[in-house]
Design an enzyme around this catalytic site. Structure first.
Site, PDB file in Angstrom:
ATOM      1  N   PRO A 175     -12.632  20.234 -31.949  1.00  0.00           N
ATOM      2  CA  PRO A 175     -13.982  20.583 -31.492  1.00  0.00           C
ATOM      3  C   PRO A 175     -14.757  19.441 -30.836  1.00  0.00           C
ATOM      4  O   PRO A 175     -15.844  19.670 -30.305  1.00  0.00           O
ATOM      5  CB  PRO A 175     -14.675  21.030 -32.776  1.00  0.00           C
ATOM      6  CG  PRO A 175     -13.943  20.339 -33.868  1.00  0.00           C
ATOM      7  CD  PRO A 175     -12.537  20.118 -33.410  1.00  0.00           C
ATOM      8  N   ASP A 213      -9.267  20.793 -20.064  1.00  0.00           N
ATOM      9  CA  ASP A 213     -10.423  21.677 -19.901  1.00  0.00           C
ATOM     10  C   ASP A 213     -11.717  20.872 -19.944  1.00  0.00           C
ATOM     11  O   ASP A 213     -11.733  19.739 -20.425  1.00  0.00           O
ATOM     12  CB  ASP A 213     -10.494  22.644 -21.089  1.00  0.00           C
ATOM     13  CG  ASP A 213      -9.459  23.733 -20.990  1.00  0.00           C
ATOM     14  OD1 ASP A 213      -8.840  23.859 -19.935  1.00  0.00           O
ATOM     15  OD2 ASP A 213      -9.302  24.456 -21.990  1.00  0.00           O
ATOM     16  N   LYS A 270     -13.557  25.103 -16.611  1.00  0.00           N
ATOM     17  CA  LYS A 270     -13.987  26.454 -16.246  1.00  0.00           C
ATOM     18  C   LYS A 270     -15.387  26.682 -16.774  1.00  0.00           C
ATOM     19  O   LYS A 270     -15.732  26.230 -17.845  1.00  0.00           O
ATOM     20  CB  LYS A 270     -13.085  27.492 -16.916  1.00  0.00           C
ATOM     21  CG  LYS A 270     -11.871  27.851 -16.116  1.00  0.00           C
ATOM     22  CD  LYS A 270     -11.143  28.970 -16.802  1.00  0.00           C
ATOM     23  CE  LYS A 270      -9.746  28.525 -17.145  1.00  0.00           C
ATOM     24  NZ  LYS A 270      -9.064  29.415 -18.052  1.00  0.00           N
ATOM     25  N   GLY A 275      -9.753  22.468 -25.610  1.00  0.00           N
ATOM     26  CA  GLY A 275     -10.689  22.352 -26.721  1.00  0.00           C
ATOM     27  C   GLY A 275     -10.212  23.193 -27.903  1.00  0.00           C
ATOM     28  O   GLY A 275      -9.587  24.240 -27.716  1.00  0.00           O
ATOM     29  N   GLY A 276     -10.498  22.734 -29.111  1.00  0.00           N
ATOM     30  CA  GLY A 276     -10.162  23.523 -30.304  1.00  0.00           C
ATOM     31  C   GLY A 276      -8.666  23.698 -30.471  1.00  0.00           C
ATOM     32  O   GLY A 276      -7.896  22.749 -30.385  1.00  0.00           O
ATOM     33  N   ASP A 277      -8.260  24.932 -30.699  1.00  0.00           N
ATOM     34  CA  ASP A 277      -6.844  25.273 -30.842  1.00  0.00           C
ATOM     35  C   ASP A 277      -6.403  25.985 -29.559  1.00  0.00           C
ATOM     36  O   ASP A 277      -7.139  26.829 -29.047  1.00  0.00           O
ATOM     37  CB  ASP A 277      -6.651  26.207 -32.046  1.00  0.00           C
ATOM     38  CG  ASP A 277      -5.188  26.552 -32.238  1.00  0.00           C
ATOM     39  OD1 ASP A 277      -4.490  25.792 -32.933  1.00  0.00           O
ATOM     40  OD2 ASP A 277      -4.723  27.565 -31.668  1.00  0.00           O
ATOM     41  N   ALA A 287     -12.962  25.716 -33.161  1.00  0.00           N
ATOM     42  CA  ALA A 287     -14.411  25.520 -33.311  1.00  0.00           C
ATOM     43  C   ALA A 287     -14.919  26.124 -34.624  1.00  0.00           C
ATOM     44  O   ALA A 287     -15.788  25.544 -35.273  1.00  0.00           O
ATOM     45  CB  ALA A 287     -15.134  26.128 -32.118  1.00  0.00           C
ATOM     46  N   MET A 320     -18.188  32.034 -27.678  1.00  0.00           N
ATOM     47  CA  MET A 320     -18.669  32.395 -26.329  1.00  0.00           C
ATOM     48  C   MET A 320     -19.744  33.478 -26.377  1.00  0.00           C
ATOM     49  O   MET A 320     -19.737  34.391 -25.554  1.00  0.00           O
ATOM     50  CB  MET A 320     -17.496  32.887 -25.457  1.00  0.00           C
ATOM     51  CG  MET A 320     -16.412  31.853 -25.252  1.00  0.00           C
ATOM     52  SD  MET A 320     -14.978  32.497 -24.400  1.00  0.00           S
ATOM     53  CE  MET A 320     -14.070  33.264 -25.728  1.00  0.00           C
TER      54      MET A 320
HETATM   55  N1  SAH Z   1      -9.797  27.172 -28.061  1.00  0.00           N
HETATM   56  C1  SAH Z   1     -11.157  26.908 -28.490  1.00  0.00           C
HETATM   57  C2  SAH Z   1     -12.123  28.000 -28.068  1.00  0.00           C
HETATM   58  C3  SAH Z   1     -12.310  28.117 -26.581  1.00  0.00           C
HETATM   59  S1  SAH Z   1     -13.480  29.336 -26.154  1.00  0.00           S
HETATM   60  C4  SAH Z   1     -11.178  26.730 -30.019  1.00  0.00           C
HETATM   61  O1  SAH Z   1     -10.186  27.020 -30.684  1.00  0.00           O
HETATM   62  O2  SAH Z   1     -12.204  26.268 -30.527  1.00  0.00           O
HETATM   63  C5  SAH Z   1     -14.926  28.364 -25.945  1.00  0.00           C
HETATM   64  C6  SAH Z   1     -15.913  28.636 -27.057  1.00  0.00           C
HETATM   65  O3  SAH Z   1     -15.547  27.936 -28.239  1.00  0.00           O
HETATM   66  C7  SAH Z   1     -17.325  28.175 -26.765  1.00  0.00           C
HETATM   67  O4  SAH Z   1     -18.016  29.111 -25.978  1.00  0.00           O
HETATM   68  C8  SAH Z   1     -17.902  28.089 -28.166  1.00  0.00           C
HETATM   69  O5  SAH Z   1     -18.250  29.366 -28.657  1.00  0.00           O
HETATM   70  C9  SAH Z   1     -16.712  27.592 -28.967  1.00  0.00           C
HETATM   71  N2  SAH Z   1     -16.737  26.127 -29.142  1.00  0.00           N
HETATM   72  C10 SAH Z   1     -15.828  25.246 -28.699  1.00  0.00           C
HETATM   73  N3  SAH Z   1     -16.146  23.988 -29.074  1.00  0.00           N
HETATM   74  C11 SAH Z   1     -17.284  24.088 -29.785  1.00  0.00           C
HETATM   75  C12 SAH Z   1     -18.128  23.143 -30.457  1.00  0.00           C
HETATM   76  N4  SAH Z   1     -17.855  21.844 -30.450  1.00  0.00           N
HETATM   77  N5  SAH Z   1     -19.235  23.616 -31.083  1.00  0.00           N
HETATM   78  C13 SAH Z   1     -19.528  24.923 -31.109  1.00  0.00           C
HETATM   79  N6  SAH Z   1     -18.771  25.857 -30.488  1.00  0.00           N
HETATM   80  C14 SAH Z   1     -17.668  25.451 -29.844  1.00  0.00           C
END
Ligand code: SAH
Length: 252
Positions: free
Chosen positions: A14, A37, A59, A90-92, A121, A171
Site C-alpha cells: 500500500p 503503476d 492509469k 500497488g497492493g497485491d 490496500a 475505488m
Molecule cells: N491491487 C491494489 C488495488 C488496486 S485498485 C491492492 O491490492 O491494493 C486501486 C484502489 O486501491 C484505490 O482506488 C483505493 O481504493 C485502493 N488503494 C490502493 N492503495 C491504497 C492506499 N494506500 N490507501 C487507501 N486505498 C488504497
C-alpha cells in the site's frame, strides 16, 4: 532464437517500503526493467538500481496513459526479446490489479510468469487504522468489492454488508453517493458505521469515520481523494486500540 525473459508480477503493497515482501524488495533492487503503476510509491521506485529502466504506465479514471492491451503487449514484447520484466503494482497484483489479464497474455505467448503477492490496500489500511476486518464478536465475513466497475448499478451487493459482515470498497471515492444510496436501498441501516481511509500506510494517511448516510458528505466536506478505501461495518466502530490498552491494564 533468444530465450524469453520472465515476467514478475510483483505486489508493491500500500505504500510504505517496509511493507514490501523480501522477494519483492530483492526483485526491485536487481531489476533492469521495471514497468510500474501510478500507485507505486516513489520511495519504492527509489530502491531500483540507478541504471534500471523505469517505465510508468500510470492509469487514472480520466486519463489512460496506456490502455491495458498495450501494457500486456509491452510486457510480452520485452520478455520475448529476452529481458526479465518486473511489473510492479500497488497492493497485491491479483486484487483489482489486472494481474490476471497480464498473466494470461504472458502465458499465451509462452512466457514464464512469477507472481509475488503484496499487502493489499484492505490489509494495509485495516492495520494502519487498527480496524479488525474480522472480529470474533463483530464480523465473520469480509468482502472486497470494486466501487467503480462495469455496471455498478447492476452489481448485487445485498448480503455483503450488515450485521456480522464487513464490506471493503476499493475505488469508491467518485461513486460514494451512489454506493451509499444503493446499500441503503438494499436495506442497510443509515447509521451503519463506516471508515474512509485515505493514503493508508503513507505519511499523509487520514481516517474518517461516520454513519453510512453521511458517506457522501464526508467524502465531499473532507475532499477525500484517491487512493482511499471505504470500510463498512460494525468493526469500524470498535475501538481496538482502547480495548487493547484496557486488556493490558486488566492483566497487570
Ligand atoms: N491491487 C491494489 C488495488 C488496486 S485498485 C491492492 O491490492 O491494493 C486501486 C484502489 O486501491 C484505490 O482506488 C483505493 O481504493 C485502493 N488503494 C490502493 N492503495 C491504497 C492506499 N494506500 N490507501 C487507501 N486505498 C488504497
Amino acid at each position: 532464437m533468444a530465450k524469453s525473459g520472465t515476467i514478475y508480477l510483483v505486489g508493491a503493497g500500500p505504500g510504505d517500503p517496509d511493507l514490501l515482501t523480501l522477494r519483492a524488495a530483492r526483485l526491485i533492487e536487481h531489476a533492469e526493467l521495471i514497468v510500474h503503476d501510478g500507485l507505486v510509491d516513489r520511495a519504492i521506485l527509489a530502491m531500483a538500481r540507478p541504471d534500471a529502466e523505469l517505465v510508468s504506465v500510470a492509469k487514472s479514471r480520466a486519463r489512460h496513459t496506456l490502455p491495458q492491451d498495450d501494457i500486456c503487449a509491452l510486457l510480452v514484447r520485452e520478455a520475448l526479446a529476452g529481458r526479465d520484466v518486473v511489473r510492479l503494482k500497488g497492493g497485491d497484483p491479483l486484487v483489482f490489479g489486472r494481474g490476471g489479464e497480464e498473466a494470461e497474455a504472458a502465458h499465451a505467448a509462452g512466457i514464464r510468469v512469477e507472481i509475488v503477492p503484496g499487502i493489499s490496500a484492505a490489509n494495509g489500511a485495516a492495520a494502519a487504522a487498527q480496524i479488525a476486518l474480522t472480529h470474533r464478536d463483530a464480523a465473520s465475513v469480509v468482502s472486497f468489492v470494486a466501487g467503480q466497475c462495469k455496471g455498478l448499478a447492476e452489481q448485487d451487493w445485498a448480503g455483503l454488508a450488515g450485521k456480522g459482515r464487513t464490506l471493503v470498497i476499493y475505488m469508491g471515492v467518485k461513486t460514494a453517493p451512489q454506493i451509499a444510496e444503493k446499500l441503503m436501498a438494499d436495506g442497510l441501516a443509515p447509521d451503519m458505521p463506516l471508515a474512509v481511509i485515505e493514503n493508508a500506510c503513507r505519511p499523509d494517511m487520514r481516517v474518517l469515520r461516520g454513519p453510512l448516510a453521511a458517506l457522501p458528505d464526508v467524502v465531499e466536506a473532507e475532499a477525500v481523494k484517491s487512493p482511499a478505501l471505504i470500510v463498512i461495518g460494525e468493526v469500524t466502530a470498535r475501538d481496538t486500540v482502547a480495548l487493547a490498552q484496557l486488556a493490558q491494564e486488566v492483566a497487570q
